[in-house]
Every structure is written in C-alpha cells, then in structure tokens.
Design an enzyme around this catalytic site. Structure first.
Site, mmCIF file in Angstrom:
data_model
loop_
_atom_site.group_PDB
_atom_site.id
_atom_site.type_symbol
_atom_site.label_atom_id
_atom_site.label_comp_id
_atom_site.label_asym_id
_atom_site.label_seq_id
_atom_site.Cartn_x
_atom_site.Cartn_y
_atom_site.Cartn_z
ATOM 1 C CB CYS A 20 -10.441 -4.921 13.577
ATOM 2 S SG CYS A 20 -10.145 -4.624 11.824
ATOM 3 C CD GLU A 76 -11.659 -9.815 2.727
ATOM 4 O OE1 GLU A 76 -11.100 -8.811 2.269
ATOM 5 O OE2 GLU A 76 -11.413 -10.265 3.864
ATOM 6 C CD GLU A 121 -2.597 0.763 -4.407
ATOM 7 O OE1 GLU A 121 -3.500 0.588 -5.240
ATOM 8 O OE2 GLU A 121 -2.634 0.257 -3.254
ATOM 9 C CD GLU A 127 -13.727 -10.404 -5.821
ATOM 10 O OE1 GLU A 127 -14.011 -9.363 -5.206
ATOM 11 O OE2 GLU A 127 -14.580 -11.119 -6.386
ATOM 12 C CB SER A 148 -5.523 0.495 -1.646
ATOM 13 O OG SER A 148 -4.560 -0.534 -1.696
ATOM 14 C CD GLU A 153 -3.167 0.657 2.128
ATOM 15 O OE1 GLU A 153 -4.185 0.040 1.753
ATOM 16 O OE2 GLU A 153 -2.984 1.026 3.296
ATOM 17 C CE LYS A 189 -11.113 -8.981 7.291
ATOM 18 N NZ LYS A 189 -10.279 -8.496 6.167
ATOM 19 C CB CYS A 224 -7.726 -3.292 5.705
ATOM 20 S SG CYS A 224 -6.001 -3.016 5.289
#
Length: 587
Positions: free
Chosen positions: A508, A365, A286, A370, A323, A283, A362, A303
């Site tokens: 989190c 996710e 980037e 992908e 990102s 990151e 999560k 994230c």
C-alpha cells in the site's frame, strides 16, 4: 565475476561505467541531467518520445540517451544548440497536440510535460493544427482515461503488462489516430482492468487519473445538518502524506493527519488500523481452522481489492483458497454504519463514511454491491486517495507540517503495531504470524519480528517453525510475481500454508493513489518503497501493543457486539464472497 568497464567521454569529461550502461545513466553519474518523458527505470526501454536525444561523435543523426548503450571510446555531447533546439521542437509538437487547460488540469504543477516545457524554455505554441478528439472514458469506478492528454509514452502499457501482468492496455489505431486503451478501445469497466491505478502513478500527464471523490466529500461536509460525516484512514497514509507538503520521505505524521481531518470538519476521526487488528483476529482464526482441517490451503490474503479483482478475472479457480475476510476498510465502514451508528443513536443512512486510502482500487471496492447494508446503503460512501486528501488540506489553507498532534476517536481508534505494518508488503503476513504463533503455542512471548517476510521486491518464501508445525509461507510484491506464485501452486510445484498477495509492488505504501514523487524520480523505486516502509516499522517498534489480539478494544468489541472470531455475526459483518468475472477479451 567482475563487470567489464567501458571508457567513454561525456561533454568532454572521461568516465568509466559498466558494460550495457545507457547514456542517460552514465551522464547522471557526472551530474548531467538529460530530460526524458517516456523513460522509466523500472520499465522496459521505449525510446519513443525522443526528448533525451544526444549527439554521438561519428554519427550525423541523434541518439536516444535512454535506449542507447555505451561502447568503448564513445564520445557524447548532451547539450549543444542543435540538441537544445531538437528537444524544444519535440516538446513544442507534443504541446501543440495537447489540451490548453493547464491551469485547471489536475496535474498542474506536477505534470512532467509541463515541467519539461519550462526547463527547455518553451514559452509559446508555435504550431496550430488538428487536435485529437478522444472521448473521456469515465466508465471505471477507479480510473479515468483521457486520451486527449496522452503523449504516447507507453508507460501505462508497460506498467500494466510488465509489473502487473494484466496486459489490459495497448496502442490502438495508427498515425494521428493512435490512442491507448483496452482492446477495441472498450470502456475501462468492460475490460480486463483490475483498477489498481498503477497507470495513474506512472503517467507523466493526466491521461490517467483516479476518479475524483473530493466534491462528494466537500458536499457532505457542507451538509452537517443532514449528514454525520466520519472518516477513517489507512495505515500507509501516515507514512506518505507528509511528502505532499515537502516533508522528507518516510516521515510519520499520524498526529498531524488526525488534526488536519478534524479541521476539515469531520465529526469523528477513526483509524483503519483498528480493523486491521480485527482482520488479523478473523484471518488468523480462519487460517488455524484450515490448518486443522487441511482444506483450502494455502490461505490467500484478501486485503487488496486490486488483487481480488485480478483473482476473479484471471484465477477464479483459486477463490476457495482466498480468505473471506473483508478488507480493513470495509470492516471499519461496516462497523461505522452498524456498531457506531447504534451507539450514537443515528440512522445508518445519515452516517456518511469517508475512507482515506493509498489505493484507487478502494473506490472500486466501495462500489461493489456486496459491500452494502441490507437496504442497499453502501458502507463506504467516498474514498479519497492520499493525493486527493492532500489537495483538500491545501485548499483549506491548513499548514500541515506545523499542526499540533491529534488523537483518534475511540473506541475504533486504538491499534497495535501489527496493524501499522499492514501498509508494507509482508506486513499482513507478519501481523498474522504474530497472532497465529501465540494461538498455536499458547505462549504470549512468541516472536514479534519476522524478517523473512520483509522486503519490497520480488517473492519472499520461508518456512517458520511454530510449535510442532512447519508453516510454509510466501509473499508477493505486485501481480506479476503473484502469477508466478499462483501458477506454481496450481501445478503442485509449490505447497504453502499461507500466501500474502498485494496488487501494488511494495504494498500500500506504493499504491496507485500515493503522492507523485518529484520530477525525474522513480514512481516504482524500491528505495522509495523501503523508506516509506521504514516509517511504518518505526511506528510499530514504538507501540506498547505489538500483536493484534492484545488490543483491548478489539476484545471489548467481540464481547459487546460481535461474539467470537469467525462466528455467525462475525461472518455477517466482517466477511464477504467473490465470484468469477469474465469481461470481454478474457475466456
């Protein structure tokens, strides 16, 4: 300006409280607990459950303590035979339209309705009648909606709209047929739900729960002849799971956590902190590339899967700014099915990867297409929340608090302190700044602590001078604040270089899968978030490595396997893409 003080009497005791104080809070100052179910201190006042009724002198009817403000000279009684009977009647009526499955309910022992019934002495069901028949909605990858256990407290509606700004839930129907759900009572996976799980955190019963992955994990652990079962655990878990075993809030338990996972039978135990460090390398590189080119600024962090879902549904025009880095969870799971599998000589299909996460999103996710290998094998096979892992440890008979200290497996177990603070809002930003500052200045003695981004409430904004560049930054606590930031960026009112967005307020450490606090404590309490965050900052302070790029195992991974940050192989393994999603009800 001085607050106007009001003189009142509660149960015969005089007290002065500020104007606009509700009776519930005034009584608490005297050590008088008034039961409640719909009330939540971080949400708007509802007054729907009526469990908190009290008697105010001069009125023949009861008042709700959670929604009635005090006035000068008010005299309140909080406990009389009539009040006690009224509260019991209300709870009895709630119970009599509630499933009779407490012993097998996921919230048994930690259900607020169950505990209020115990407190009020409800020992039998006095009424029999028609019971709601609402199908369980299992469509979501993250959240299960069970309308039969709903008591219509509306906490889920309020957290979804007031804290998260999603407005996915509302009351549907009328009278006995009232149910809470998305528009038209559509399945959750067809709705505007971003799968953050904050509804599961504030629900007092089991009307909203995370999807259960424990049976999947038990099965994998019982088939060691077929599967090589490995696990990795997120930064925030080590600061919160101790609460499930009666330990004080904010107790760091990294070593006990590792030992507990080994005793459950995992072949290897890795630290998601390692790929938090890896995320920073990717990151930061980037970010520096975008600063140099001046394109797609501000960089938005990636994230949080709840935030990414929110982005795709509500702000797809901001996708180019986001990102492309995978989350630390997905980076670690990808490496376990590629780098680790190769080193071990194991077929990736035979590696079963379990991620321990504070976040129910999560689970969503992990199911995104992908995040699979070329042959369709998912990189993350199962996701356990903090709550689910704590239950597994308890059911295995492990004495968590007295476990010896364990160490993560290498080489995917070493991490810097920058990785630990990922679990608190502002932590990703601070970790990125620690490395970006060194990359921009070429001096390893750059700042380690950026107080400007720390804090568990609201929006944080700052301009930080690094070399000859003024870096403009912003951090959002929760998605309602993210909307404010994103709208100001879109309008041109605000210009930033980098923005951190976490779906859950506090980050989190306050994820939808974190431990339920004790009865009557605030699931969204900033003080609770601050104590949990303090544990992560304490771990960071004691680490010999404080910046992600200082991690020697990260350097070794790049040299041996990945190449350079943001390079071709790095993009293949560690980066992803997003797309606009338009569920029913969103245009």
């Amino acid at each position: 300006m001085n607050e106007k003080m009001i003189n009142i009497t509660i149960d015969g005791e005089p007290i002065q409280v500020p104007e606009k104080t509700i009776i519930l809070d005034a009584a608490q100052k005297l050590g008088i607990h008034i039961p409640r179910l719909c009330y939540h201190p971080r949400l708007s006042l509802e007054g729907s459950c009526r469990v908190c009724v009290v008697q105010v002198k001069g009125f023949s009817h009861f008042h709700t303590a959670c929604s009635t403000e005090v006035w000068e000279g008010m005299e309140v009684e909080t406990y009389t035979p009539a009040i006690r009977q009224a509260r019991r009647d209300i709870v009895e009526l709630l119970l009599d339209n509630h499933p009779k499955d407490c012993q097998v309910c996921e919230r048994d022992g930690i259900c607020e309705l169950q505990k209020q019934a115990f407190r009020l002495g409800v020992r039998e069901r006095l009424f029999e009648g028609k019971v709601k028949q609402i199908p369980i909605d299992n469509s979501s990858l993250s959240v299960v909606r069970n309308g039969q256990k709903c008591i219509l407290c509306n906490r889920c509606i309020r957290v979804c709209s007031e804290i998260q700004g999603v407005h996915n839930l509302s009351q549907q129907g009328r009278g006995f047929n009232t149910a809470i759900g998305p528009a038209f009572l559509d399945p959750m996976d067809k709705s505007a739900c971003i799968q953050c799980g904050q509804c599961t955190a504030v629900c007092p019963t089991a009307a909203f729960l995370e999807q259960d992955h424990t049976e999947m994990v038990w099965k994998a652990l019982s088939e060691k002849d077929k599967k090589h079962v490995v696990v990795h655990t997120a930064p925030a878990i080590r600061a919160t799971i101790g609460e499930c075993f009666g330990m004080p809030v904010g107790t760091p338990v990294t070593g006990q956590l590792v030992t507990a996972l080994r005793r459950l039978g995992f072949a290897s135990v890795f630290d998601t902190n390692f790929t938090a460090d890896l995320t920073i390398l990717e990151e930061a590189t980037e970010f520096l590339g975008r600063v140099t080119s001046g394109k797609n600024l501000p960089l938005l962090t990636s994230c949080s899967p709840g935030w990414i879902n929110f982005l795709e549904k509500f702000y797809p025009e901001m996708i180019p700014n986001t990102s492309t880095c995978k989350s630390p969870m997905q980076m670690m799971s990808t490496l376990l099915k590629t780098y680790y599998a190769e080193k071990k000589g194991i077929n990736p299909k035979d590696v079963f990867v379990v991620a321990i996460m504070p976040c129910v999103a999560k689970k969503y996710e992990a199911g995104r297409l992908e995040h699979s290998l070329k042959d369709g094998t998912p990189t993350t096979d199962a996701v356990l929340t903090t709550r689910e892992l704590a239950w597994m440890i308890k059911s295995y008979g492990i004495d968590f608090e007295n476990l010896p200290i364990g160490e993560f497996d290498q080489p995917l177990g070493q991490s810097s302190g920058a990785a630990d603070i990922f679990g608190a809002t502002g932590g990703v930003m601070e970790a990125a700044l620690r490395t970006a500052a060194v990359k921009l200045t070429g001096v390893e003695a750059g700042p380690l602590v950026f107080e400007e981004v720390r804090g568990v409430t609201g929006i944080k904004e700052a301009t930080i001078r690094i070399n000859d560049l003024d870096v403009s930054i912003a951090v959002s606590n929760g998605l309602q604040n993210a909307k404010i930031l994103l709208d100001s960026i879109k309008s041109g009112e605000k210009k930033y270089h980098i923005v951190e967005i976490m779906a859950c307020p506090g980050g989190c450490i306050m994820g939808g899968g974190q431990p339920y606090p004790p009865l009557d404590q605030n699931t969204l309490d900033p003080a609770l978030a601050a104590e949990r965050a303090k544990a992560l900052y304490a771990i960071d302070d004691k680490k010999p490595l404080r910046r992600s790029h200082e991690n020697p195992d990260i350097a070794k991974l790049y040299a041996e396997y990945i190449g350079e940050p943001n390079g071709e192989k790095a993009h293949k393994l560690l980066h992803t893409h997003y797309k606009a999603r338009t569920p029913r009800g969103i245009k």
